[in-house]
Each structure stands twice: as C-alpha cells, then as structure tokens.
Design an enzyme around this catalytic site. Structure first.
Site, short mmCIF file in Angstrom:
data_model
loop_
_atom_site.label_atom_id
_atom_site.label_comp_id
_atom_site.label_asym_id
_atom_site.label_seq_id
_atom_site.Cartn_x
_atom_site.Cartn_y
_atom_site.Cartn_z
N ASP A 64 35.15 44.39 45.70
CA ASP A 64 33.85 43.87 46.07
C ASP A 64 33.02 44.92 46.81
OD1 ASP A 64 31.82 42.17 46.47
OD2 ASP A 64 32.86 40.78 47.80
N CYS A 73 36.88 17.95 33.26
CA CYS A 73 36.80 17.77 34.73
C CYS A 73 35.47 18.30 35.28
CB CYS A 73 37.97 18.51 35.37
SG CYS A 73 37.96 18.45 37.17
N CYS A 99 34.38 19.70 40.81
CA CYS A 99 33.70 20.67 41.68
C CYS A 99 32.19 20.45 41.70
CB CYS A 99 34.06 22.10 41.30
SG CYS A 99 33.70 22.54 39.59
N CYS A 141 30.26 19.17 45.40
CA CYS A 141 29.48 20.19 46.11
C CYS A 141 28.43 19.54 47.00
CB CYS A 141 28.82 21.14 45.11
SG CYS A 141 27.74 22.30 45.93
N CYS A 156 32.29 28.11 52.55
CA CYS A 156 32.56 26.72 52.15
C CYS A 156 33.67 26.76 51.10
CB CYS A 156 31.28 26.13 51.55
SG CYS A 156 31.52 24.55 50.73
N CYS A 183 34.48 23.18 46.68
CA CYS A 183 34.71 23.17 45.23
C CYS A 183 36.12 23.60 44.88
CB CYS A 183 33.65 23.99 44.47
SG CYS A 183 33.37 25.65 45.07
C1 B12 Z 1 27.63 37.32 44.71
C2 B12 Z 1 28.94 36.68 45.10
C3 B12 Z 1 28.90 35.44 45.72
C4 B12 Z 1 27.62 34.63 45.83
C5 B12 Z 1 27.27 34.03 44.45
C6 B12 Z 1 28.45 33.31 43.78
C7 B12 Z 1 28.50 33.45 42.28
N1 B12 Z 1 29.00 32.44 41.63
O1 B12 Z 1 28.09 34.47 41.73
C8 B12 Z 1 27.98 33.58 46.94
C9 B12 Z 1 27.55 34.12 48.29
C10 B12 Z 1 27.39 32.20 46.75
C11 B12 Z 1 29.51 33.63 46.85
C12 B12 Z 1 30.32 32.59 47.29
C13 B12 Z 1 31.69 32.59 47.19
N2 B12 Z 1 32.48 33.65 46.87
CO1 B12 Z 1 31.80 35.31 46.15
N3 B12 Z 1 31.32 36.91 45.30
C14 B12 Z 1 30.17 37.35 44.86
C15 B12 Z 1 30.35 38.69 44.14
C16 B12 Z 1 29.91 39.82 45.09
C17 B12 Z 1 29.61 38.83 42.80
C18 B12 Z 1 29.76 37.63 41.86
C19 B12 Z 1 28.89 37.78 40.63
O2 B12 Z 1 29.04 38.72 39.90
N4 B12 Z 1 27.94 36.86 40.41
C20 B12 Z 1 27.03 36.93 39.28
C21 B12 Z 1 27.06 35.65 38.48
C22 B12 Z 1 26.25 35.81 37.22
O3 B12 Z 1 28.40 35.47 38.10
P1 B12 Z 1 29.08 34.06 38.02
O4 B12 Z 1 28.34 33.03 38.76
O5 B12 Z 1 30.52 34.27 38.36
O6 B12 Z 1 28.94 33.74 36.47
C23 B12 Z 1 29.93 34.13 35.55
C24 B12 Z 1 30.44 32.94 34.77
O7 B12 Z 1 30.31 31.73 35.47
C25 B12 Z 1 29.76 33.03 33.46
N5 B12 Z 1 28.54 32.26 33.31
C26 B12 Z 1 27.41 32.33 34.02
N6 B12 Z 1 26.49 31.51 33.52
C27 B12 Z 1 27.05 30.91 32.46
C28 B12 Z 1 26.53 29.97 31.57
C29 B12 Z 1 27.34 29.48 30.57
C30 B12 Z 1 26.77 28.47 29.64
C31 B12 Z 1 28.67 29.95 30.43
C32 B12 Z 1 29.56 29.43 29.36
C33 B12 Z 1 29.17 30.90 31.33
C34 B12 Z 1 28.35 31.37 32.31
O8 B12 Z 1 29.41 34.41 33.29
C35 B12 Z 1 29.21 35.04 34.53
C36 B12 Z 1 29.74 36.45 34.48
O9 B12 Z 1 31.11 36.47 34.19
C37 B12 Z 1 31.91 38.70 43.90
C38 B12 Z 1 32.59 40.06 43.99
C39 B12 Z 1 32.28 40.89 42.77
N7 B12 Z 1 31.82 42.10 42.96
O10 B12 Z 1 32.43 40.40 41.65
C40 B12 Z 1 32.46 37.74 45.01
C41 B12 Z 1 33.60 36.82 44.63
C42 B12 Z 1 33.25 36.18 43.32
N8 B12 Z 1 33.54 35.79 45.64
C43 B12 Z 1 34.68 35.30 45.97
C44 B12 Z 1 34.87 34.20 46.86
C45 B12 Z 1 36.28 33.98 47.40
C46 B12 Z 1 33.79 33.37 47.18
C47 B12 Z 1 33.85 32.01 47.92
C48 B12 Z 1 35.04 31.15 47.52
C49 B12 Z 1 33.84 32.29 49.45
C50 B12 Z 1 33.77 31.05 50.33
N9 B12 Z 1 34.85 30.30 50.44
O11 B12 Z 1 32.75 30.79 50.92
C51 B12 Z 1 32.50 31.36 47.49
C52 B12 Z 1 32.61 30.52 46.22
C53 B12 Z 1 31.30 29.90 45.80
C54 B12 Z 1 31.23 29.67 44.30
N10 B12 Z 1 31.43 28.43 43.85
O12 B12 Z 1 30.98 30.62 43.56
C55 B12 Z 1 35.82 35.97 45.22
C56 B12 Z 1 36.32 35.01 44.11
C57 B12 Z 1 37.83 35.06 43.84
C58 B12 Z 1 38.17 34.13 42.70
N11 B12 Z 1 39.34 33.50 42.76
O13 B12 Z 1 37.41 33.96 41.78
C59 B12 Z 1 35.11 37.29 44.69
C60 B12 Z 1 35.59 37.77 43.33
C61 B12 Z 1 35.34 38.38 45.77
C62 B12 Z 1 36.73 39.02 45.67
N12 B12 Z 1 36.83 40.32 45.53
O14 B12 Z 1 37.76 38.36 45.71
N13 B12 Z 1 29.96 34.77 46.25
S1 SF4 Z 2 31.23 26.89 47.96
FE1 SF4 Z 2 30.56 24.83 48.68
S2 SF4 Z 2 28.32 24.87 48.51
FE2 SF4 Z 2 29.10 26.62 47.30
S3 SF4 Z 2 29.31 25.84 45.20
FE3 SF4 Z 2 31.30 25.50 46.19
S4 SF4 Z 2 31.18 23.41 47.06
FE4 SF4 Z 2 29.08 24.04 46.58
#
Ligand code: B12
Ligand code: SF4
Length: 356
Positions: A142, A199, A202, A206, A249, A252
């Site tokens: 990261d 399912c 999540c 939320c 948080c 989920c």
């Molecule tokens: C930015 C970021 C955040 C942001 C945005 C979250 C997000 N979903 O992107 C915020 C601050 C909200 C966040 C929160 C959390 N994060 Co964070 N975060 C990151 C970071 C830096 C980048 C993620 C990213 O690339 N996002 C860009 C979007 C586009 O990606 P995405 O949402 O995952 O979407 C993917 C798929 O869902 C799919 N997709 C998207 N849209 C669509 C639509 C369709 C139709 C389909 C089929 C698929 C699809 O394609 C996308 C690309 O693969 C990574 C580290 C890294 N460098 O990768 C850590 C990382 C993802 N985070 C992590 C963690 C632990 C968390 C939290 C659990 C922390 C917490 N407890 O508070 C939460 C979880 C929240 C959640 N539900 O996501 C871990 C996850 C580990 C794991 N088991 O997956 C990571 C990998 C860090 C690490 N090195 O371990 N995070």
């Molecule tokens: S981390 Fe909490 S606020 Fe963020 S998507 Fe998951 S349940 Fe929702």
C-alpha cells in the site's frame, strides 16, 4: 530483464511459496501483469468521484493499473496475504454496543502493518536473490500506486467480495496484502471463483450505505474514509451513523459469513497495543498531542494526527448516551485552538441538548 533456465523457473515458485510461509505470510501467489478489467473499473470509480479527497488514487495516470509503468521491466508479481486478527479482538460486538467505548478497526489495533509486511517482503526478495542471483524487483505494501486486490485475485489468493475486500474461502477477509514486482517471467497461479452468490449482507449492514452497488464502494460515504482519509469536516449527515467508530469500520467484514473461517493471526506484532481494544472515549479524548504521538508510536493511527483523533472522538461522544460526564468532557474542549475540533465539539454538545 532477468531470464532463467526453464527448470529453475518451474521450481522457483514452489520455493518462493515455502519461504513465504516460513516468513509468516499466510499465503503466497503469483500473477501476471494484465489488469485491463480492473483498470476499467478503477476509471469508472474515479469518474464517479468515489475517491473523494484521495487525490493519490488518480494522480499517477496509468501506473496503478499497468505495473510495467510503475516499475519498468516488471513481468510477474508475487502477491502475499497476512492474517491480522489478533485473538483479543474478537469482542467487536461488545465494543460497538457500548456507546462509551471507542471502536478501533481490527486492522489498526497492533503495529503498523506497512512496516511488518514490507520488512518480510524484502527478506523474501533477498532469499530469491541468494538462490538465483541478482534480479529486478520492488516490494510494495500500500506504498505506491498498486491495485493490490486485483493482483491478489489474479494470483489466486481469493476473490473480490461485494464489499470490495478480498475474501479467501479458508481464511475470510481479515488479512493484509503486499506484493513484489519482479522482472522474472514466473508462471502465474489460477484465480479462484467468486463465492459471494446471492448474499448481500455487507450491502445491507453498512451503516452509511457506502456499498452503493455490489463491488462498488463510494469512499465518500465509507466510515473508514470519513474517520481516516478525510482531512476536513465530517459531513453532518454521516455523524450520527458513525456511532462509536473512531478509527475505521469493520461492519461489512463482521457480517460476512466467510469470516466464520477466519484464522487468528500468528503475529504478535498485531496484538492490541496499549489498551486500544478496551479504550473509553472519555479517556482517549483527554490525551494531549504529545501523549497521542507517544502512545501511537509505531501504530497506523498516528498518521491521522491529534486533531483528527479529537474530531472523531467528538463525533462519537455526540453519539453517546447523555450524561453530565459526557457533556463536561465536551465542554472542556469547546475552546480548543483547532476550528475543526471546535466545530465537531459544538455539534456533539448540540446532540445532548434537550429536544424542543
Ligand atoms: C483507497 C483504499 C481504501 C478507500 C476506498 C476503498 C475501496 N473499496 O477502494 C477506503 C478509505 C474507503 C478504504 C477502506 C478500507 N480499506 Co482500504 N485500501 C485502499 C487502497 C489504497 C486502494 C484500493 C483501490 O484500488 N480502490 C480503487 C477501487 C476502484 O477499487 P475497488 O473498490 O476495490 O474495486 C475493485 C472491484 O470491486 C472491482 N469493481 C469495481 N467496480 C466494479 C463494478 C462491477 C460491476 C464489477 C463486477 C466489479 C467492480 O474492480 C475494482 C478493481 O479491482 C488499498 C491498497 C492498495 N494500494 O490497493 C487499501 C486496501 C484495499 N484496504 C484495505 C483495508 C483493510 C480496508 C478496510 C477494511 C479498513 C477498515 N477496517 O477501516 C476498509 C474497507 C472498506 C471497504 N468496504 O472497502 C486492505 C484490504 C485487504 C483485503 N482483505 O482486501 C488493502 C488492500 C490494504 C492492504 N495492503 O492490505 N480503503
Ligand atoms: S467499512 Fe463500514 S462504512 Fe465502509 S463500506 Fe464497510 S460497512 Fe460500510
């Protein structure tokens, strides 16, 4: 580029996985560097503005989705995961149901994971080097524009769940990811299938409805973003929904049925530090900046700084049950030098005023 003879190339992935296990990684996989589908999703996500204030999510051009642009010569990626759930952390529900307790996301209870994983990845790369000689590599946790979940999914470490975290059939989702970009053309592992099925637990649980559609998290609504990444004022509409979550948080993931299979972490580094798993809001609100910086040394929480720490706790105190102690605690910070803190304290005090 480093070219190896075919015999070594077949044997090396097995050795890398064995060494990875010995170094404490829960699983190691290998992926190629083609991330076209993820790149499209990333662009859609950014175009919708879901990244909010996280400028680093779009300012690196195509480097995030095209590994060879970030590290020239990259041909394959070693992807690792490490379980982080410490045993004492299984009391989440009790903390979330106690409005005077402070809930810290499970991943941040122990030592900053960036440091733990990066050191091990470096050691893993050095072991490879000792076996095959010099090769091109770079380790990430990261720490740079890397699509960690999409890479891990391709490397067979799990599937991206509807909450967008990576889920593993044998280990749930309580793990961190890290990777080594290499110029070795290692044979890639096969991705696993998704097992989310119908399912929607999540999405339903939320608190802020941040999972706006399966696989799509609008970060601007996510409590993790609001309490960690957002530097400015927390939008008023979300404050009552944050409850007592003062850093991140986990809802989920707590509701996800696959986390019944989660493994407890073997890393003592991830054991809760200080009393982060049994902390009270009022005590945490009383720390001055020096105390905060000292107590949070080596923790990921230190990155948000004292001002945002107080901002978050003020919101949680606003959501706590009214009592003279809660009101008095808030009143003591009503003239705090930070405008950000004062504004959140004022909001919190208003929550404890008798309704007309
Ligand atoms: C930015 C970021 C955040 C942001 C945005 C979250 C997000 N979903 O992107 C915020 C601050 C909200 C966040 C929160 C959390 N994060 Co964070 N975060 C990151 C970071 C830096 C980048 C993620 C990213 O690339 N996002 C860009 C979007 C586009 O990606 P995405 O949402 O995952 O979407 C993917 C798929 O869902 C799919 N997709 C998207 N849209 C669509 C639509 C369709 C139709 C389909 C089929 C698929 C699809 O394609 C996308 C690309 O693969 C990574 C580290 C890294 N460098 O990768 C850590 C990382 C993802 N985070 C992590 C963690 C632990 C968390 C939290 C659990 C922390 C917490 N407890 O508070 C939460 C979880 C929240 C959640 N539900 O996501 C871990 C996850 C580990 C794991 N088991 O997956 C990571 C990998 C860090 C690490 N090195 O371990 N995070
Ligand atoms: S981390 Fe909490 S606020 Fe963020 S998507 Fe998951 S349940 Fe929702």
């Amino acid at each position: 580029m480093t070219d190896l003879n075919p015999d070594i190339l077949t044997e090396l992935p097995l050795l890398i996985k064995q060494w990875g296990k010995e170094l404490g990684f829960s699983q190691v996989g290998i992926s190629d560097i083609e991330l076209n589908a993820a790149e499209n999703h990333l662009h859609d996500w950014i175009n919708k503005g879901f990244h909010g204030e996280m400028d680093y999510m779009h300012k690196h051009g195509l480097k995030r989705s095209q590994p060879q642009l970030l590290q020239e010569g990259t041909r394959s990626i070693i992807s690792v995961r490490m379980d982080y759930l410490p045993e004492p952390a299984i009391n989440s529900e009790a903390i979330l149901n106690n409005p005077l307790a402070a809930f810290i996301s499970r991943y941040a209870l122990g030592r900053d994971y960036h440091k733990v994983l990066r050191n091990r990845l470096q050691t893993l790369a050095e072991k490879i080097q000792a076996e095959i000689g010099a090769f091109g590599y770079r380790a990430f946790v990261d720490s740079a524009p890397v699509l960690e979940k999409a890479i891990a999914e391709k490397a067979g470490l799990g599937w991206i769940g509807k909450h967008s975290n990576l889920i593993n059939r044998q280990a749930g989702s309580w793990f961190f990811l890290g990777e080594i970009y290499t110029d070795l053309a290692l044979p890639a592992d096969k991705p696993t299938e998704s097992h989310c099925g119908k399912c929607t637990a999540c999405l339903d649980i939320c608190p802020t409805q941040a999972i706006v559609a399966p696989y799509q998290v609008d970060a601007r609504r996510c409590i993790s973003y609001l309490t960690i990444e957002l530097h400015s004022s927390i939008p008023v509409e979300f404050r009552p929904l944050i409850g007592n979550r003062i850093y991140g948080c986990d809802d989920c993931q707590l509701i996800c049925p696959w986390n019944r299979f989660a493994k407890l972490s073997k890393e003592t580094d991830f054991n809760p530090r200080y009393n982060l798993n049994s902390m009270q809001l009022i005590a945490a609100f009383s720390w001055d900046e020096n105390e905060f910086l000292k107590k949070m040394e080596g923790s990921a929480i230190r990155r948000i700084g004292h001002e945002r720490w107080l901002r978050n706790i003020a919101v949680a105190l606003g959501n706590a049950k009214s009592s003279s102690e809660v009101k008095q605690t808030l009143l003591e910070k009503q003239h705090h030098p930070s405008e950000l803190v004062r504004e959140h304290v004022l909001w919190a005090l208003q929550q404890h005023e008798p309704q007309a």
